[in-house]
Design a protein around this motif. Structure first.
Motif, mmCIF file in Angstrom:
data_model
loop_
_atom_site.group_PDB
_atom_site.id
_atom_site.type_symbol
_atom_site.label_atom_id
_atom_site.label_comp_id
_atom_site.label_asym_id
_atom_site.label_seq_id
_atom_site.Cartn_x
_atom_site.Cartn_y
_atom_site.Cartn_z
ATOM 1 N N ARG A 18 24.332 59.453 61.760
ATOM 2 C CA ARG A 18 24.584 59.912 63.123
ATOM 3 C C ARG A 18 23.977 58.913 64.102
ATOM 4 N NH1 ARG A 18 21.674 64.276 64.198
ATOM 5 N NH2 ARG A 18 20.402 64.109 62.334
ATOM 6 N N VAL A 19 24.673 58.666 65.194
ATOM 7 C CA VAL A 19 24.210 57.729 66.211
ATOM 8 C C VAL A 19 24.261 58.414 67.572
ATOM 9 C CG1 VAL A 19 24.549 55.468 67.272
ATOM 10 C CG2 VAL A 19 25.176 55.815 64.871
ATOM 11 N N ASN A 20 23.124 58.444 68.250
ATOM 12 C CA ASN A 20 23.028 59.025 69.585
ATOM 13 C C ASN A 20 22.143 58.128 70.434
ATOM 14 O OD1 ASN A 20 24.399 61.760 69.287
ATOM 15 N ND2 ASN A 20 22.971 61.794 67.581
ATOM 16 N N ALA A 21 22.207 58.309 71.729
ATOM 17 C CA ALA A 21 21.395 57.506 72.641
ATOM 18 C C ALA A 21 20.694 58.399 73.649
ATOM 19 C CB ALA A 21 22.276 56.501 73.379
ATOM 20 N N ILE A 22 19.519 57.972 74.054
ATOM 21 C CA ILE A 22 18.790 58.623 75.136
ATOM 22 C C ILE A 22 18.904 57.708 76.347
ATOM 23 C CG2 ILE A 22 16.545 59.447 75.950
ATOM 24 C CD1 ILE A 22 15.820 59.981 72.995
ATOM 25 N N ALA A 23 19.381 58.260 77.451
ATOM 26 C CA ALA A 23 19.567 57.500 78.689
ATOM 27 C C ALA A 23 18.539 57.990 79.712
ATOM 28 C CB ALA A 23 20.998 57.694 79.206
ATOM 29 N N PRO A 24 17.356 57.394 79.695
ATOM 30 C CA PRO A 24 16.321 57.865 80.618
ATOM 31 C C PRO A 24 16.568 57.408 82.050
ATOM 32 C CG PRO A 24 15.486 56.034 79.328
ATOM 33 C CD PRO A 24 16.868 56.336 78.825
ATOM 34 N N GLY A 25 16.101 58.219 82.972
ATOM 35 C CA GLY A 25 16.098 57.831 84.377
ATOM 36 C C GLY A 25 14.852 57.014 84.663
ATOM 37 N N TYR A 26 14.499 56.957 85.910
ATOM 38 C CA TYR A 26 13.299 56.216 86.305
ATOM 39 C C TYR A 26 12.064 56.896 85.732
ATOM 40 C CZ TYR A 26 16.264 53.820 89.704
ATOM 41 O OH TYR A 26 17.235 53.076 90.304
ATOM 42 N N MET A 27 11.256 56.120 85.036
ATOM 43 C CA MET A 27 10.045 56.634 84.402
ATOM 44 C C MET A 27 8.805 56.010 85.036
ATOM 45 S SD MET A 27 10.692 58.757 81.909
ATOM 46 C CE MET A 27 12.306 59.500 81.941
ATOM 47 N N GLU A 36 3.416 51.628 83.676
ATOM 48 C CA GLU A 36 2.670 50.521 84.290
ATOM 49 C C GLU A 36 3.631 49.534 84.934
ATOM 50 O OE1 GLU A 36 -0.649 49.895 84.863
ATOM 51 O OE2 GLU A 36 -0.790 52.007 84.284
ATOM 52 N N MET A 37 4.774 49.298 84.306
ATOM 53 C CA MET A 37 5.740 48.335 84.820
ATOM 54 C C MET A 37 6.358 48.797 86.148
ATOM 55 S SD MET A 37 9.045 46.689 82.907
ATOM 56 C CE MET A 37 10.287 47.915 83.299
ATOM 57 N N THR A 38 6.591 50.100 86.306
ATOM 58 C CA THR A 38 7.276 50.598 87.501
ATOM 59 C C THR A 38 6.321 51.078 88.589
ATOM 60 O OG1 THR A 38 7.452 52.856 86.623
ATOM 61 C CG2 THR A 38 9.276 51.341 86.143
ATOM 62 N N LYS A 39 5.055 51.149 88.286
ATOM 63 C CA LYS A 39 4.070 51.727 89.205
ATOM 64 C C LYS A 39 4.155 51.126 90.615
ATOM 65 C CE LYS A 39 -0.782 51.584 88.987
ATOM 66 N NZ LYS A 39 -1.958 51.687 88.137
ATOM 67 N N LEU A 40 4.126 49.835 90.732
ATOM 68 C CA LEU A 40 4.097 49.182 92.041
ATOM 69 C C LEU A 40 5.397 49.338 92.818
ATOM 70 C CD1 LEU A 40 2.180 45.880 91.208
ATOM 71 C CD2 LEU A 40 1.301 47.937 92.337
ATOM 72 N N ILE A 41 6.525 49.318 92.146
ATOM 73 C CA ILE A 41 7.794 49.379 92.884
ATOM 74 C C ILE A 41 8.123 50.775 93.411
ATOM 75 C CG2 ILE A 41 8.803 47.362 91.763
ATOM 76 C CD1 ILE A 41 10.485 49.213 90.035
ATOM 77 N N GLU A 87 7.931 61.103 83.128
ATOM 78 C CA GLU A 87 6.817 60.571 82.330
ATOM 79 C C GLU A 87 7.384 60.217 80.960
ATOM 80 O OE1 GLU A 87 3.553 60.261 83.166
ATOM 81 O OE2 GLU A 87 3.596 61.243 85.129
ATOM 82 N N PRO A 88 6.984 59.090 80.391
ATOM 83 C CA PRO A 88 7.533 58.694 79.088
ATOM 84 C C PRO A 88 7.462 59.786 78.018
ATOM 85 C CG PRO A 88 6.322 56.871 80.031
ATOM 86 C CD PRO A 88 6.086 58.065 80.933
ATOM 87 N N HIS A 89 6.398 60.579 78.029
ATOM 88 C CA HIS A 89 6.263 61.633 77.010
ATOM 89 C C HIS A 89 7.364 62.684 77.136
ATOM 90 C CE1 HIS A 89 4.721 64.952 79.514
ATOM 91 N NE2 HIS A 89 4.152 63.990 80.235
ATOM 92 N N GLU A 90 8.018 62.756 78.296
ATOM 93 C CA GLU A 90 9.078 63.743 78.486
ATOM 94 C C GLU A 90 10.362 63.388 77.749
ATOM 95 O OE1 GLU A 90 8.197 65.817 82.673
ATOM 96 O OE2 GLU A 90 8.509 63.638 82.824
ATOM 97 N N LEU A 91 10.412 62.225 77.160
ATOM 98 C CA LEU A 91 11.547 61.829 76.323
ATOM 99 C C LEU A 91 11.335 62.247 74.863
ATOM 100 C CD1 LEU A 91 11.949 58.208 77.707
ATOM 101 C CD2 LEU A 91 13.323 60.212 78.306
ATOM 102 N N GLY A 92 10.103 62.540 74.502
ATOM 103 C CA GLY A 92 9.741 62.815 73.115
ATOM 104 C C GLY A 92 10.422 64.023 72.499
ATOM 105 N N GLY A 93 10.552 65.095 73.255
ATOM 106 C CA GLY A 93 11.179 66.298 72.715
ATOM 107 C C GLY A 93 12.618 66.052 72.286
ATOM 108 N N LEU A 94 13.343 65.310 73.098
ATOM 109 C CA LEU A 94 14.728 64.980 72.757
ATOM 110 C C LEU A 94 14.784 64.068 71.536
ATOM 111 C CD1 LEU A 94 17.748 65.067 73.242
ATOM 112 C CD2 LEU A 94 17.436 63.289 74.996
ATOM 113 N N ALA A 95 13.888 63.106 71.474
ATOM 114 C CA ALA A 95 13.851 62.209 70.307
ATOM 115 C C ALA A 95 13.573 62.989 69.028
ATOM 116 C CB ALA A 95 12.796 61.122 70.508
ATOM 117 N N ILE A 96 12.662 63.938 69.101
ATOM 118 C CA ILE A 96 12.348 64.774 67.927
ATOM 119 C C ILE A 96 13.563 65.617 67.552
ATOM 120 C CG2 ILE A 96 10.964 66.739 67.133
ATOM 121 C CD1 ILE A 96 8.637 65.453 68.774
ATOM 122 N N GLY A 152 15.653 63.876 85.490
ATOM 123 C CA GLY A 152 15.175 64.745 86.555
ATOM 124 C C GLY A 152 16.256 65.182 87.539
ATOM 125 N N GLY A 153 17.503 65.126 87.092
ATOM 126 C CA GLY A 153 18.625 65.535 87.929
ATOM 127 C C GLY A 153 19.166 64.449 88.845
#
Length: 109
Positions: A38-47, A50-55, A76-85, A104-105
């Motif tokens: 099975r192949v699926n993808a997670i398409a996260p929004g803005y997280m 450290e990389m995005t903090k300043l922008i 928050e990156p951890h909010e992707l974990g439930g879907l990955a599991i 986040g809509g």
């Protein structure tokens, strides 16, 4: 997320590369389904990372984007974990060829 919308910033190459991931997910599904893969993808929004903090902080290059979030915050990156599991578990045994937006809509507009 940029697979499914045209960002407000000029990012045609970036958005196209993200759309390619969604098509690759579907194509790999059709190629590997016979091998029970099975192949699926997670398409996260803005997280918030450290990389995005300043922008995204006040005065940052993309601070105005926060006004477009129905939830009014970055993910928050951890909010992707439930879907990955879920996708790695037998609970998703009938799920393949899908891209899941976790933003986040943001893409409802």
């Amino acid at each position: 997320m940029s697979t499914f919308i045209a960002n407000t910033e000029a990012q045609s190459a970036y958005n196209t590369s993200k759309a390619a991931v969604a098509m690759m997910t579907k194509t790999m599904t059709s190629e590997w389904i016979g091998d029970n893969i099975r192949v699926n993808a997670i398409a996260p929004g803005y997280m918030k990372t450290e990389m995005t903090k300043l922008i995204f902080e006040l005065g940052g290059e993309l601070a105005h984007v926060l006004d477009m979030f129905p939830m009014k915050c970055l993910g928050e990156p951890h909010e992707l974990g439930g879907l990955a599991i879920y996708l790695a578990s037998e609970a998703s045994s009938f799920v393949t060829g899908s891209s899941f937006i976790v933003d986040g809509g943001y893409t409802i507009w």
